[in-house]
Scaffold this motif. Structure first.
Motif, PDB file in Angstrom:
ATOM      1  N   GLY A  69       0.518  -1.125   0.102  1.00 12.42           N
ATOM      2  CA  GLY A  69       0.055   0.002   0.116  1.00 12.42           C
ATOM      3  C   GLY A  69       0.712   1.348   0.207  1.00 12.42           C
ATOM      4  O   GLY A  69       2.281   1.278   0.414  1.00 12.42           O
ATOM      5  N   GLN A  70       0.521   1.840  -0.107  1.00 12.67           N
ATOM      6  CA  GLN A  70       1.261   3.669  -0.260  1.00 12.67           C
ATOM      7  C   GLN A  70       1.868   3.170   1.015  1.00 12.67           C
ATOM      8  O   GLN A  70       3.223   4.042   0.797  1.00 12.67           O
ATOM      9  CB  GLN A  70      -0.176   4.707   0.485  1.00 12.67           C
ATOM     10  N   ASP A 124      -5.306  -3.080  14.249  1.00 15.20           N
ATOM     11  CA  ASP A 124      -5.184  -3.644  15.575  1.00 15.20           C
ATOM     12  C   ASP A 124      -4.597  -1.999  15.846  1.00 15.20           C
ATOM     13  O   ASP A 124      -4.154  -1.017  15.235  1.00 15.20           O
ATOM     14  CB  ASP A 124      -3.161  -3.476  15.054  1.00 15.20           C
ATOM     15  N   LYS A 125      -6.240  -1.730  16.778  1.00 12.64           N
ATOM     16  CA  LYS A 125      -6.648  -1.001  17.448  1.00 12.64           C
ATOM     17  C   LYS A 125      -6.616  -0.518  18.807  1.00 12.64           C
ATOM     18  O   LYS A 125      -6.896   0.030  19.396  1.00 12.64           O
ATOM     19  CB  LYS A 125      -7.231   0.298  16.817  1.00 12.64           C
ATOM     20  N   PHE A 158      -3.828  -9.166   3.388  1.00 13.80           N
ATOM     21  CA  PHE A 158      -4.399  -7.600   3.309  1.00 13.80           C
ATOM     22  C   PHE A 158      -5.082  -7.105   2.811  1.00 13.80           C
ATOM     23  O   PHE A 158      -5.212  -7.049   1.943  1.00 13.80           O
ATOM     24  CB  PHE A 158      -3.007  -7.429   3.341  1.00 13.80           C
ATOM     25  N   GLY A 159      -6.013  -6.613   3.652  1.00 14.46           N
ATOM     26  CA  GLY A 159      -7.644  -6.064   3.623  1.00 14.46           C
ATOM     27  C   GLY A 159      -7.290  -4.505   2.960  1.00 14.46           C
ATOM     28  O   GLY A 159      -6.283  -3.940   3.383  1.00 14.46           O
ATOM     29  N   GLY A 160      -8.836  -3.937   3.240  1.00 11.51           N
ATOM     30  CA  GLY A 160      -8.784  -2.163   2.826  1.00 11.51           C
ATOM     31  C   GLY A 160      -9.031  -1.716   5.179  1.00 11.51           C
ATOM     32  O   GLY A 160      -9.044  -2.767   5.837  1.00 11.51           O
ATOM     33  N   ASP A 161     -10.064  -0.867   4.555  1.00 19.21           N
ATOM     34  CA  ASP A 161     -10.368  -0.600   6.293  1.00 19.21           C
ATOM     35  C   ASP A 161     -11.724  -0.665   6.446  1.00 19.21           C
ATOM     36  O   ASP A 161     -12.145  -0.223   7.059  1.00 19.21           O
ATOM     37  CB  ASP A 161     -10.285   1.558   5.615  1.00 19.21           C
ATOM     38  N   LYS A 162     -12.095  -1.407   5.791  1.00 18.88           N
ATOM     39  CA  LYS A 162     -13.744  -1.801   6.218  1.00 18.88           C
ATOM     40  C   LYS A 162     -13.319  -3.576   5.706  1.00 18.88           C
ATOM     41  O   LYS A 162     -12.555  -4.053   4.976  1.00 18.88           O
ATOM     42  CB  LYS A 162     -14.622  -1.670   5.639  1.00 18.88           C
ATOM     43  N   ARG A 163     -14.112  -4.456   7.378  1.00 21.38           N
ATOM     44  CA  ARG A 163     -13.511  -5.820   7.100  1.00 21.38           C
ATOM     45  C   ARG A 163     -14.114  -6.635   5.820  1.00 21.38           C
ATOM     46  O   ARG A 163     -13.242  -7.226   5.438  1.00 21.38           O
ATOM     47  CB  ARG A 163     -14.676  -6.801   8.452  1.00 21.38           C
ATOM     48  N   ALA A 164     -15.138  -5.415   4.636  1.00 18.43           N
ATOM     49  CA  ALA A 164     -15.862  -6.564   4.042  1.00 18.43           C
ATOM     50  C   ALA A 164     -14.437  -6.325   2.655  1.00 18.43           C
ATOM     51  O   ALA A 164     -14.986  -7.347   1.362  1.00 18.43           O
ATOM     52  CB  ALA A 164     -16.854  -6.323   3.151  1.00 18.43           C
ATOM     53  N   ASP A 165     -13.682  -5.560   3.203  1.00 18.20           N
ATOM     54  CA  ASP A 165     -12.704  -4.896   1.384  1.00 18.20           C
ATOM     55  C   ASP A 165     -11.762  -5.989   0.825  1.00 18.20           C
ATOM     56  O   ASP A 165     -11.491  -7.325   2.064  1.00 18.20           O
ATOM     57  CB  ASP A 165     -12.414  -3.816   2.232  1.00 18.20           C
ATOM     58  N   LYS A 166     -11.768  -5.949  -0.328  1.00 16.95           N
ATOM     59  CA  LYS A 166     -11.182  -7.983  -0.693  1.00 16.95           C
ATOM     60  C   LYS A 166      -9.797  -7.557   0.158  1.00 16.95           C
ATOM     61  O   LYS A 166      -8.646  -7.075   0.293  1.00 16.95           O
ATOM     62  CB  LYS A 166     -11.197  -7.746  -2.169  1.00 16.95           C
ATOM     63  N   ALA A 167      -9.414  -8.639   0.430  1.00 12.67           N
ATOM     64  CA  ALA A 167      -7.860  -9.013   1.325  1.00 12.67           C
ATOM     65  C   ALA A 167      -6.927  -9.460  -0.355  1.00 12.67           C
ATOM     66  O   ALA A 167      -7.470 -10.468  -1.007  1.00 12.67           O
ATOM     67  CB  ALA A 167      -7.723 -10.125   2.183  1.00 12.67           C
ATOM     68  N   ALA A 168      -5.929  -8.838   0.066  1.00 11.22           N
ATOM     69  CA  ALA A 168      -4.274  -9.474  -1.068  1.00 11.22           C
ATOM     70  C   ALA A 168      -4.266 -10.274  -0.306  1.00 11.22           C
ATOM     71  O   ALA A 168      -3.797 -10.323   1.154  1.00 11.22           O
ATOM     72  CB  ALA A 168      -3.280  -8.931  -0.924  1.00 11.22           C
ATOM     73  N   ARG A 169      -3.259 -11.437  -0.228  1.00 11.10           N
ATOM     74  CA  ARG A 169      -3.300 -11.871  -0.314  1.00 11.10           C
ATOM     75  C   ARG A 169      -1.374 -12.334  -0.344  1.00 11.10           C
ATOM     76  O   ARG A 169      -0.986 -12.552  -1.572  1.00 11.10           O
ATOM     77  CB  ARG A 169      -2.955 -14.088  -1.255  1.00 11.10           C
ATOM     78  N   VAL A 170      -0.584 -12.348   0.583  1.00 11.51           N
ATOM     79  CA  VAL A 170       0.919 -11.796   0.555  1.00 11.51           C
ATOM     80  C   VAL A 170       1.445 -13.381   1.177  1.00 11.51           C
ATOM     81  O   VAL A 170       1.214 -13.160   2.545  1.00 11.51           O
ATOM     82  CB  VAL A 170       1.168 -11.137   0.951  1.00 11.51           C
ATOM     83  N   LEU A 192      -5.143   0.966   9.810  1.00  8.05           N
ATOM     84  CA  LEU A 192      -5.682   0.334  10.531  1.00  8.05           C
ATOM     85  C   LEU A 192      -6.294  -0.783   9.793  1.00  8.05           C
ATOM     86  O   LEU A 192      -7.342  -1.125   9.851  1.00  8.05           O
ATOM     87  CB  LEU A 192      -6.929   1.771  10.686  1.00  8.05           C
ATOM     88  N   ARG A 193      -6.148  -0.586   8.324  1.00 11.62           N
ATOM     89  CA  ARG A 193      -6.074  -1.714   6.988  1.00 11.62           C
ATOM     90  C   ARG A 193      -6.788  -2.852   7.919  1.00 11.62           C
ATOM     91  O   ARG A 193      -5.289  -3.318   8.944  1.00 11.62           O
ATOM     92  CB  ARG A 193      -5.184  -2.034   6.073  1.00 11.62           C
ATOM     93  N   PHE A 194      -7.778  -3.703   7.506  1.00 16.74           N
ATOM     94  CA  PHE A 194      -7.591  -5.170   8.478  1.00 16.74           C
ATOM     95  C   PHE A 194      -6.450  -5.935   7.756  1.00 16.74           C
ATOM     96  O   PHE A 194      -6.443  -5.341   6.193  1.00 16.74           O
ATOM     97  CB  PHE A 194      -9.310  -5.676   7.882  1.00 16.74           C
ATOM     98  N   HIS A 195      -6.930  -6.843   8.172  1.00 17.58           N
ATOM     99  CA  HIS A 195      -5.296  -8.202   8.138  1.00 17.58           C
ATOM    100  C   HIS A 195      -5.360  -9.367   8.958  1.00 17.58           C
ATOM    101  O   HIS A 195      -5.984  -8.759   9.787  1.00 17.58           O
ATOM    102  CB  HIS A 195      -4.506  -7.257   8.000  1.00 17.58           C
ATOM    103  N   GLY A 196      -5.217 -10.329   8.350  1.00 22.01           N
ATOM    104  CA  GLY A 196      -5.251 -11.695   9.123  1.00 22.01           C
ATOM    105  C   GLY A 196      -4.087 -12.435   8.481  1.00 22.01           C
ATOM    106  O   GLY A 196      -3.788 -12.298   7.587  1.00 22.01           O
ATOM    107  N   VAL A 197      -3.804 -13.728   9.018  1.00 18.80           N
ATOM    108  CA  VAL A 197      -3.592 -14.444   8.212  1.00 18.80           C
ATOM    109  C   VAL A 197      -4.008 -15.888   8.248  1.00 18.80           C
ATOM    110  O   VAL A 197      -4.989 -16.553   9.226  1.00 18.80           O
ATOM    111  CB  VAL A 197      -1.532 -15.557   9.626  1.00 18.80           C
ATOM    112  N   MET A 198      -3.927 -16.671   6.961  1.00 16.73           N
ATOM    113  CA  MET A 198      -4.648 -18.145   6.674  1.00 16.73           C
ATOM    114  C   MET A 198      -4.282 -19.669   7.886  1.00 16.73           C
ATOM    115  O   MET A 198      -3.465 -19.525   8.189  1.00 16.73           O
ATOM    116  CB  MET A 198      -4.838 -18.188   5.174  1.00 16.73           C
TER     117      MET A 198
END
Ligand code: MD6
Ligand code: FE
Length: 217
Positions: A20-21, A137-138, A160-172, A188-194
């Motif tokens: 991201g930026q 992480d807030k 690695f998603g966006g600012d909203k939970r429903a935003d499509k997440a990139a897989r890295v 504040l972007r949503f993120h997680g681990v498969m």
């Protein structure tokens, strides 16, 4: 011709994957310090062992965690928060190893965040099947400081998603020695681990250790 190892780095900046930026993966950035980092993990877990905490919703986390630094992240039925005391031992969390702090400050500078002054480090241990659902992480007091994340052991698929939970997440994919730094507009972007696949690592076996270094207070 130069072949990129993972096919996803920026050709102008080899070894970097721009998420991201103001977020970037620094491929293999921690490799020269792995011995010191793993020694640090052993020192921390000798004093504050990995444990599975409860979420406020009543679930037991599949990821085991511990902390070092002045402040440690915890969760229980009462919620998520940072605390100076390990609730299991009643003592302060172990000090942050110098190697952790040095790596975090240098990686943050490299990613455009000079002057990083961390006071907290959450250490996560994943075993095959462990996962981390999408979250932000807030719990940190101010969002100006970046977060520096170090991956060791088995690879994981990071979301690695966006600012909203429903935003499509990139897989890295994240590999042994990779460092992710993010902050600023991406903080504040949503993120997680498969769920972790069992692909035993030569040094760490069937586990992945991730630690995230932050300024929490
Ligand atoms: C992990 N990481 O990679 C989980 N959070 O195991 C995180 O949740 C995380 O990598 C904030 C910033 C960077 C991270
Ligand atoms: Fe996180």
């Amino acid at each position: 011709m130069t072949l990129s190892l993972f096919g996803d780095d920026d050709p102008a900046q080899p070894g970097r994957v721009v998420l991201g930026q103001q977020s970037v993966v620094l491929r293999g950035y921690a490799l020269p310090m792995v011995d010191d980092l793993l020694g640090g993990v052993d020192d921390i877990t000798a004093q504050a062992p990995f444990r599975h905490m409860e979420t406020p919703g009543g679930y037991t986390m599949s990821v085991a965690l511990t902390n070092c630094g002045e402040l440690g992240w915890t969760t229980d039925a009462r919620g998520y928060r940072y605390s100076r005391i390990d609730p299991q031992s009643g003592k302060p969390w172990p000090a942050m190893p110098d190697a952790f702090r040095r790596l975090a400050v240098e990686a943050a500078r490299e990613a455009g965040f000079p002057g990083f002054a961390p006071d907290a480090c959450l250490v996560n241990r994943y075993e095959p099947g462990s996962r981390l659902s999408l979250h932000q992480d807030k719990n940190e007091r101010d969002y100006d400081a970046p977060i520096v994340s170090v991956s060791l052991g088995m690879p994981a698929m990071f979301l690695f998603g966006g600012d909203k939970r429903a935003d499509k997440a990139a897989r890295v994919p994240l590999f042994h020695g990779d460092v992710v730094v993010w902050g600023g507009v991406d903080r504040l972007r949503f993120h997680g681990v498969m769920p972790l696949k069992d692909m035993p690592h030569p040094r760490l076996g069937s586990q992945r250790i991730n630690f995230t270094i932050r300024k929490a207070g």
